[in-house]
Motif scaffolding. Structure first.
Motif, PDB file in Angstrom:
ATOM      1  N   ASP A   1       6.754  -8.523  -0.521  1.00 35.49           N
ATOM      2  CA  ASP A   1       5.400  -8.301  -0.038  1.00 35.49           C
ATOM      3  C   ASP A   1       4.723  -9.265   0.866  1.00 35.49           C
ATOM      4  O   ASP A   1       3.681  -9.926  -0.049  1.00 35.49           O
ATOM      5  N   LEU A   2       4.914  -9.842   1.941  1.00 36.81           N
ATOM      6  CA  LEU A   2       4.192 -10.744   2.328  1.00 36.81           C
ATOM      7  C   LEU A   2       2.708 -10.611   2.422  1.00 36.81           C
ATOM      8  O   LEU A   2       1.968 -11.463   1.971  1.00 36.81           O
ATOM      9  N   MET A   3       2.259  -9.644   2.627  1.00 38.57           N
ATOM     10  CA  MET A   3       0.689  -9.230   2.856  1.00 38.57           C
ATOM     11  C   MET A   3       0.142  -9.247   1.541  1.00 38.57           C
ATOM     12  O   MET A   3      -0.906  -9.855   1.496  1.00 38.57           O
ATOM     13  N   ALA A   4       0.870  -8.778   0.211  1.00 36.70           N
ATOM     14  CA  ALA A   4       0.223  -8.858  -1.024  1.00 36.70           C
ATOM     15  C   ALA A   4       0.113 -10.452  -1.446  1.00 36.70           C
ATOM     16  O   ALA A   4      -0.972 -10.741  -1.835  1.00 36.70           O
ATOM     17  N   LEU A   5       1.061 -11.140  -0.957  1.00 37.26           N
ATOM     18  CA  LEU A   5       0.972 -12.609  -1.325  1.00 37.26           C
ATOM     19  C   LEU A   5      -0.142 -13.420  -0.630  1.00 37.26           C
ATOM     20  O   LEU A   5      -0.741 -13.930  -1.290  1.00 37.26           O
ATOM     21  N   LEU A   6      -0.176 -12.976   0.430  1.00 33.64           N
ATOM     22  CA  LEU A   6      -1.258 -13.804   1.426  1.00 33.64           C
ATOM     23  C   LEU A   6      -2.668 -13.158   0.971  1.00 33.64           C
ATOM     24  O   LEU A   6      -3.561 -14.191   0.992  1.00 33.64           O
ATOM     25  N   ARG A   7      -2.775 -11.832   0.681  1.00 32.97           N
ATOM     26  CA  ARG A   7      -4.120 -11.319   0.306  1.00 32.97           C
ATOM     27  C   ARG A   7      -4.576 -12.278  -1.219  1.00 32.97           C
ATOM     28  O   ARG A   7      -5.574 -12.499  -1.387  1.00 32.97           O
ATOM     29  N   LEU A   8      -3.624 -12.142  -1.932  1.00 33.59           N
ATOM     30  CA  LEU A   8      -3.909 -12.832  -3.165  1.00 33.59           C
ATOM     31  C   LEU A   8      -4.352 -14.495  -3.081  1.00 33.59           C
ATOM     32  O   LEU A   8      -5.323 -14.849  -3.668  1.00 33.59           O
ATOM     33  N   GLN A   9      -3.556 -15.005  -2.114  1.00 34.38           N
ATOM     34  CA  GLN A   9      -3.828 -16.397  -1.954  1.00 34.38           C
ATOM     35  C   GLN A   9      -5.233 -16.569  -1.355  1.00 34.38           C
ATOM     36  O   GLN A   9      -5.968 -17.413  -1.883  1.00 34.38           O
ATOM     37  N   LEU A  10      -5.604 -15.677  -0.426  1.00 31.91           N
ATOM     38  CA  LEU A  10      -6.931 -15.952   0.293  1.00 31.91           C
ATOM     39  C   LEU A  10      -7.889 -15.401  -0.505  1.00 31.91           C
ATOM     40  O   LEU A  10      -9.161 -16.116  -0.764  1.00 31.91           O
ATOM     41  N   THR A  11      -7.823 -14.289  -1.423  1.00 31.73           N
ATOM     42  CA  THR A  11      -8.777 -13.999  -2.388  1.00 31.73           C
ATOM     43  C   THR A  11      -9.047 -14.838  -3.402  1.00 31.73           C
ATOM     44  O   THR A  11     -10.271 -14.898  -3.869  1.00 31.73           O
ATOM     45  N   LEU A  12      -8.114 -15.416  -4.121  1.00 28.74           N
ATOM     46  CA  LEU A  12      -8.245 -16.385  -5.171  1.00 28.74           C
ATOM     47  C   LEU A  12      -8.739 -17.595  -4.710  1.00 28.74           C
ATOM     48  O   LEU A  12      -9.320 -18.375  -5.491  1.00 28.74           O
ATOM     49  N   SER A  13      -8.516 -18.047  -3.340  1.00 21.37           N
ATOM     50  CA  SER A  13      -8.865 -19.329  -2.857  1.00 21.37           C
ATOM     51  C   SER A  13      -9.052 -19.248  -1.467  1.00 21.37           C
ATOM     52  O   SER A  13      -8.184 -19.203  -0.650  1.00 21.37           O
TER      53      SER A  13
ATOM     54  N   GLU B   1       5.727 -21.394  15.171  1.00 19.22           N
ATOM     55  CA  GLU B   1       6.903 -20.821  14.535  1.00 19.22           C
ATOM     56  C   GLU B   1       7.036 -20.078  13.289  1.00 19.22           C
ATOM     57  O   GLU B   1       7.695 -19.107  13.262  1.00 19.22           O
ATOM     58  N   PRO B   2       6.269 -20.754  12.387  1.00 12.69           N
ATOM     59  CA  PRO B   2       6.228 -19.996  11.012  1.00 12.69           C
ATOM     60  C   PRO B   2       5.272 -18.604  11.194  1.00 12.69           C
ATOM     61  O   PRO B   2       5.785 -17.830  10.439  1.00 12.69           O
ATOM     62  N   LEU B   3       4.448 -18.637  12.134  1.00 14.69           N
ATOM     63  CA  LEU B   3       3.669 -17.502  12.300  1.00 14.69           C
ATOM     64  C   LEU B   3       4.761 -16.233  12.955  1.00 14.69           C
ATOM     65  O   LEU B   3       4.384 -15.093  12.669  1.00 14.69           O
ATOM     66  N   ARG B   4       5.694 -16.738  13.732  1.00 14.53           N
ATOM     67  CA  ARG B   4       6.514 -15.757  14.335  1.00 14.53           C
ATOM     68  C   ARG B   4       7.344 -15.248  12.964  1.00 14.53           C
ATOM     69  O   ARG B   4       7.548 -13.955  13.048  1.00 14.53           O
ATOM     70  N   HIS B   5       7.766 -15.772  12.097  1.00 18.09           N
ATOM     71  CA  HIS B   5       8.402 -15.395  10.936  1.00 18.09           C
ATOM     72  C   HIS B   5       7.527 -14.392  10.440  1.00 18.09           C
ATOM     73  O   HIS B   5       7.951 -13.281   9.667  1.00 18.09           O
ATOM     74  N   TYR B   6       6.034 -14.867   9.950  1.00 17.59           N
ATOM     75  CA  TYR B   6       5.281 -13.884   9.358  1.00 17.59           C
ATOM     76  C   TYR B   6       5.204 -12.544   9.935  1.00 17.59           C
ATOM     77  O   TYR B   6       5.322 -11.388   9.661  1.00 17.59           O
ATOM     78  N   ASN B   7       5.216 -12.721  11.498  1.00 15.67           N
ATOM     79  CA  ASN B   7       5.044 -11.358  12.472  1.00 15.67           C
ATOM     80  C   ASN B   7       6.196 -10.572  12.354  1.00 15.67           C
ATOM     81  O   ASN B   7       6.067  -9.242  11.878  1.00 15.67           O
ATOM     82  N   ASN B   8       7.417 -11.282  12.143  1.00 15.39           N
ATOM     83  CA  ASN B   8       8.567 -10.219  12.032  1.00 15.39           C
ATOM     84  C   ASN B   8       8.372  -9.499  10.735  1.00 15.39           C
ATOM     85  O   ASN B   8       8.972  -8.409  10.536  1.00 15.39           O
ATOM     86  N   LEU B   9       8.270 -10.248   9.579  1.00 14.67           N
ATOM     87  CA  LEU B   9       8.073  -9.489   8.285  1.00 14.67           C
ATOM     88  C   LEU B   9       6.852  -8.348   8.381  1.00 14.67           C
ATOM     89  O   LEU B   9       7.060  -7.453   7.673  1.00 14.67           O
ATOM     90  N   LEU B  10       5.772  -8.759   8.965  1.00 14.33           N
ATOM     91  CA  LEU B  10       4.479  -7.841   9.094  1.00 14.33           C
ATOM     92  C   LEU B  10       5.214  -6.517  10.031  1.00 14.33           C
ATOM     93  O   LEU B  10       4.977  -5.478   9.905  1.00 14.33           O
ATOM     94  N   LYS B  11       6.050  -6.641  11.067  1.00 12.63           N
ATOM     95  CA  LYS B  11       6.537  -5.488  11.704  1.00 12.63           C
ATOM     96  C   LYS B  11       7.562  -4.606  10.932  1.00 12.63           C
ATOM     97  O   LYS B  11       7.330  -3.420  10.776  1.00 12.63           O
ATOM     98  N   GLN B  12       8.348  -5.343   9.963  1.00 13.51           N
ATOM     99  CA  GLN B  12       8.908  -4.604   8.950  1.00 13.51           C
ATOM    100  C   GLN B  12       8.219  -3.692   7.915  1.00 13.51           C
ATOM    101  O   GLN B  12       8.562  -2.687   7.606  1.00 13.51           O
ATOM    102  N   GLN B  13       7.095  -4.390   7.618  1.00 13.22           N
ATOM    103  CA  GLN B  13       6.236  -3.463   6.766  1.00 13.22           C
ATOM    104  C   GLN B  13       5.522  -2.419   7.517  1.00 13.22           C
ATOM    105  O   GLN B  13       5.424  -1.471   6.883  1.00 13.22           O
TER     106      GLN B  13
END
Length: 359
Positions: A250-262, A275-287
């Motif tokens: 769950d990419l979004m959960a990890l991102l939220r944890l990271q942003l919330t905690l710091s 390039e890394p963002l496109r990878h994030y975007n593919n995962l977000l589309k799957q979610q």
């Protein structure tokens, strides 16, 4: 508790900041869509739980009361049929009512005790102008229309034969529905297993960014590195959330944890290359696909359960309205049939009612 619903978003920083790239804009759009779907699904789950409680607590008891009143009407018509004051046309109408209402109660609602009454009237010659063959043909047409059966090429000697055949067909239909449901579940299970295997493979092969986030969070919040007991307890709880999110991919959960905690980590996300963002975007589309599929399946199930069009149950608000309308409508039906049942116990009223009945 960590706020896992916080929206992850790339924002412009400073008056001279460069415009967001296409990948950054896409990230923001997908992130907003995930947050929207998660809220819709959370609200819908809550509403479904409430609706199911109302079905069990309100709707089913009302339905049972309504059908019991209908069964009492069948018994009342049966008693009045033998009244010496009943005329032949009245008896013909009573017999038709008994058969039509009784068969529905027997086959759809389990009132097996009415079988003897219904069978008695199914075998009678209701009118001198109607012979047994005509009656049987009428019963066949009624049964075909009521239960969706093809009876054109099937011959029966008696109404009992027809009723036995209908029962057999309905049992076979129910068995086939159960087999189809089982096959659907098996297919769904196999599809889910295939999807899970595919997701697991993708997680191993292509989710370097997810693993990177996970390692960073572990490094910052692993409780074994903490000496203070209170802080150790806090970090243990955080690590449980981190581990759960990582195991689910769950990419979004990890991102939220990271942003919330710091909050400083927001800069890290904003400064990611395309390039890394496109990878994030593919995962977000799957979610988004997973969330959309779950929401649609729940909506279709509730539409079927309540007998309502899909468009009326696509939101938590629509669900609340649908179950409310169904319960209120059934309350009115119960009130009406109880009043009718009370009035029809009076022979004079029943005769007047039969005179106006055109069935």
């Amino acid at each position: 508790m960590t706020n896992t619903n916080k929206l992850v978003r790339i924002a412009l920083s400073g008056p001279n900041a460069k415009p967001l790239s296409k990948a950054q804009k896409e990230f923001n759009r997908l992130s907003a869509r995930v947050a929207e779907l998660e809220k819709l699904l959370t609200d819908y789950r809550t509403s479904v739980d409430a609706v199911q409680q109302r079905i069990q607590g309100d709707y089913i008891p009302l339905l049972n009361t309504y059908n019991q009143c209908r069964a009492d009407l069948v018994r009342l018509f049966d008693r009045f049929y033998d009244n010496p004051d009943a005329t032949r046309p009245e008896r013909r109408k009573l017999a038709r009512l008994i058969v039509d209402m009784g068969e529905d109660l027997i086959f759809r609602h389990g009132f097996a005790d009415l079988r003897t009454i219904v069978g008695k009237y199914s075998q009678q010659d209701m009118d001198e102008a109607d012979d047994a063959a005509q009656q049987l043909e009428q019963m066949k047409q009624t049964a075909a229309a009521t239960y969706g059966l093809d009876l054109d090429d099937v011959d029966f000697d008696t109404p009992d034969d027809l009723m036995a055949y209908i029962e057999q067909q309905l049992r076979e239909r129910q068995a086939e529905q159960e087999r189809r449901s089982e096959r659907t579940e098996q297919t769904k299970s196999g599809r889910q297993q295939a999807d899970e295997a595919k997701q697991a493979a993708k997680l191993q092969q292509t989710t370097k960014t997810v693993r990177t986030l996970y390692r960073e969070l572990v490094k910052a919040y692993h409780p074994d590195l903490e000496q203070d007991e209170a802080e150790k307890i806090r970090k243990t709880a955080i690590m449980q959330q981190v581990t759960d999110a990582y195991e689910k991919g769950d990419l979004m959960a990890l991102l939220r944890l990271q942003l919330t905690l710091s909050e400083l980590d927001q800069d890290r996300v904003s400064n990611l290359a395309d390039e890394p963002l496109r990878h994030y975007n593919n995962l977000l589309k799957q979610q988004i696909d997973r969330l959309t599929e779950e929401l649609t399946e729940r909506q279709q199930y509730m539409a079927s359960l309540l007998g309502r069009p899909l468009s009326s149950v696509q939101s938590a608000f629509g669900l609340d309205i649908s179950i409310g309308e169904a319960v209120n409508s059934l309350k009115r039906d119960v009130k009406s049939i109880k009043s009718q049942l009370k009035s029809l116990t009076q022979p004079a009223f029943l005769k007047a009612w039969l005179q106006s009945y055109y069935g």
